[in-house]
Design an enzyme around this catalytic site. Structure first.
Site, short mmCIF file in Angstrom:
data_model
loop_
_atom_site.label_atom_id
_atom_site.label_comp_id
_atom_site.label_asym_id
_atom_site.label_seq_id
_atom_site.Cartn_x
_atom_site.Cartn_y
_atom_site.Cartn_z
N GLY A 66 0.92 -0.86 -0.12
CA GLY A 66 -0.07 0.30 0.61
C GLY A 66 0.81 1.30 -0.14
N GLY A 123 4.94 -7.70 4.16
CA GLY A 123 5.14 -9.04 3.68
C GLY A 123 6.33 -8.18 2.62
CG ASP A 171 -1.27 -0.20 9.28
OD1 ASP A 171 -2.45 0.18 9.44
OD2 ASP A 171 -1.43 -1.20 8.31
CG MET A 221 -7.49 2.16 6.68
SD MET A 221 -6.09 2.92 5.27
CE MET A 221 -7.49 2.48 4.09
N GLY A 222 -6.10 -0.53 9.82
CA GLY A 222 -5.32 -1.52 11.00
C GLY A 222 -6.05 -2.30 11.33
CG HIS A 223 -7.18 -5.02 7.98
ND1 HIS A 223 -8.84 -5.13 7.77
CD2 HIS A 223 -6.83 -4.49 6.98
CE1 HIS A 223 -9.11 -4.65 6.84
NE2 HIS A 223 -8.57 -4.45 6.41
CD GLU A 276 -9.28 -1.19 7.69
OE1 GLU A 276 -9.78 -0.63 7.14
OE2 GLU A 276 -8.08 -1.35 7.55
NE ARG A 312 -26.73 9.42 10.83
CZ ARG A 312 -28.42 9.12 12.11
NH1 ARG A 312 -27.86 8.16 12.53
NH2 ARG A 312 -29.29 9.73 11.35
CD GLN A 366 -7.61 6.68 8.04
OE1 GLN A 366 -7.73 6.03 9.01
NE2 GLN A 366 -8.61 5.09 7.53
#
Length: 357
Positions: free
Chosen positions: A11, A113, A136, A178-180, A231, A275, A283
């Site tokens: 990304g 990765g 991240d 964001m942040g899995h 996330e 909401r 981001q």
């Protein structure tokens, strides 16, 4: 004549260009005669020989430019040893293109990765130096990654702006950050933006505890509640499922994301209007902030010095406020998680932040 290859993988994020510029300026300033080759769209460019020679003009005026002048793509490490659709051996192809260009070193800018593939190429005999890129901030072996602080700024700005509308309408607002797998971005943006509840993957939440925190704010006269959700946030109930059971649940998941599941549960349990705001790829976008411009430039300069010193097989990292080199073999495949016992978590709880636990 020194020949250096460069690629940006995974990304995109802010300060990729600043980091590449740092490498180039360091080596050029040394007086060494050098040629730079940029592989397009990450490892794909190295696999298929898609590159272009870079000149000084390419690196002029890019310190403040977001994204990457080389383009990027994801080439999953788990399939890197698998032939492509035409039967091409991807690892062998990368090695052959490296040797065809007679490169002295390959510079890889990427996240987890990408670092694993960089280490693989190093183990295959290529001279590799890498730089820690990800919003991240989850790379093992470095306290900070470039792109992280800029992403924190963006996410914090979203939370700041939500405050006024949340107060005006007396609502609960969920901001999905964001942040899995890790929660550094959500944690820092949540604290900076004054979120009342912060949910991160490392600390499974109890929806009842979240509702209790909202009701407690109501009782104190607060008109709104701000919830920052990563996330990858997960409930205590789901965290107890086996991988197979969780995969089956997600295969039939009716919500766009976990934030909407949480929103529905809050509305159902305590009747509050909720909401959800998802800033998403905002981001990653825009110009790097001043911190990242300086930080990425420093990392790039140190990477350039490693190349000049012929010190290969390292990622340039940031440890204890100093730029250091870390062997790729030590960091490949490892993630840096937020510890539930970390001092920043304890301090956030002292401030009254609820983590749903």
């Amino acid at each position: 004549m020194m020949r250096i290859g460069m690629l940006t993988s995974g990304g995109d994020c802010q300060a990729l260009n600043a980091a590449m510029r740092g490498v180039v300026k360091c080596i050029a300033h040394s007086g060494v005669e050098v040629e730079f080759y940029g592989f397009k769209n990450g490892y794909k460019g190295l696999i298929y020989g898609d590159f272009r020679m870079l000149t000084s003009k390419d690196f002029s005026g890019i310190l403040t430019k977001g994204g990457t002048i080389l383009g990027s793509s994801r080439t999953p490490f788990k399939t890197i040893r698998e032939p492509d659709e035409n039967g091409l051996d991807k690892v062998e192809a990368m090695k052959q293109n490296y040797y065809k260009l007679q490169l002295d070193c390959l510079v890889v800018l990427g996240g987890n990765g990408s670092q694993k593939t960089a280490n693989l190429l190093s183990e295959e005999g290529l001279n590799v130096v890498s730089l820690p890129k990800t919003i991240d901030n989850d790379l093992w072996g470095t306290d900070m990654t470039f792109g992280f602080q800029s992403a924190v700024d963006v996410a914090t700005g979203v939370i700041d702006n939500i405050h006024t509308t949340a107060d005006s309408h007396g609502r609960v607002f969920i901001i999905e950050v964001m942040g899995h797998k890790v929660g550094w971005l959500t944690l820092n943006a949540g604290l900076a933006g004054g979120a009342d509840v912060i949910l991160i993957p490392e600390i499974p939440y109890d929806i009842g505890k979240i509702c209790d925190a909202i009701k407690a704010r109501d009782e104190r006269g607060s008109r709104f509640t701000i919830i920052a959700v990563a996330e990858g946030a997960i409930s205590k109930k789901d965290a107890k499922l086996s991988k197979k059971e969780y995969k089956e649940k997600m295969a039939n998941y009716k919500y766009p994301s976990v934030s909407y599941e949480i929103a529905e549960a809050i509305q159902k349990n305590i009747g509050h209007e909720v909401r959800v705001t998802v800033p998403g790829h905002m981001q990653r976008g825009g110009a790097p902030d001043p911190y990242d411009r300086v930080f990425a430039s420093r990392l790039g300069a140190e990477a350039g010095q490693l190349i000049l010193n012929k010190e290969y097989g390292y990622m340039v990292a940031y440890k204890n406020r100093e730029i250091v080199k870390v062997p790729l073999s030590e960091i490949a495949g490892k993630l840096k998680y937020v510890s539930p016992d970390a001092s920043i978590i304890k301090e956030a709880k002292m401030l009254g932040v609820c983590f749903g636990d």
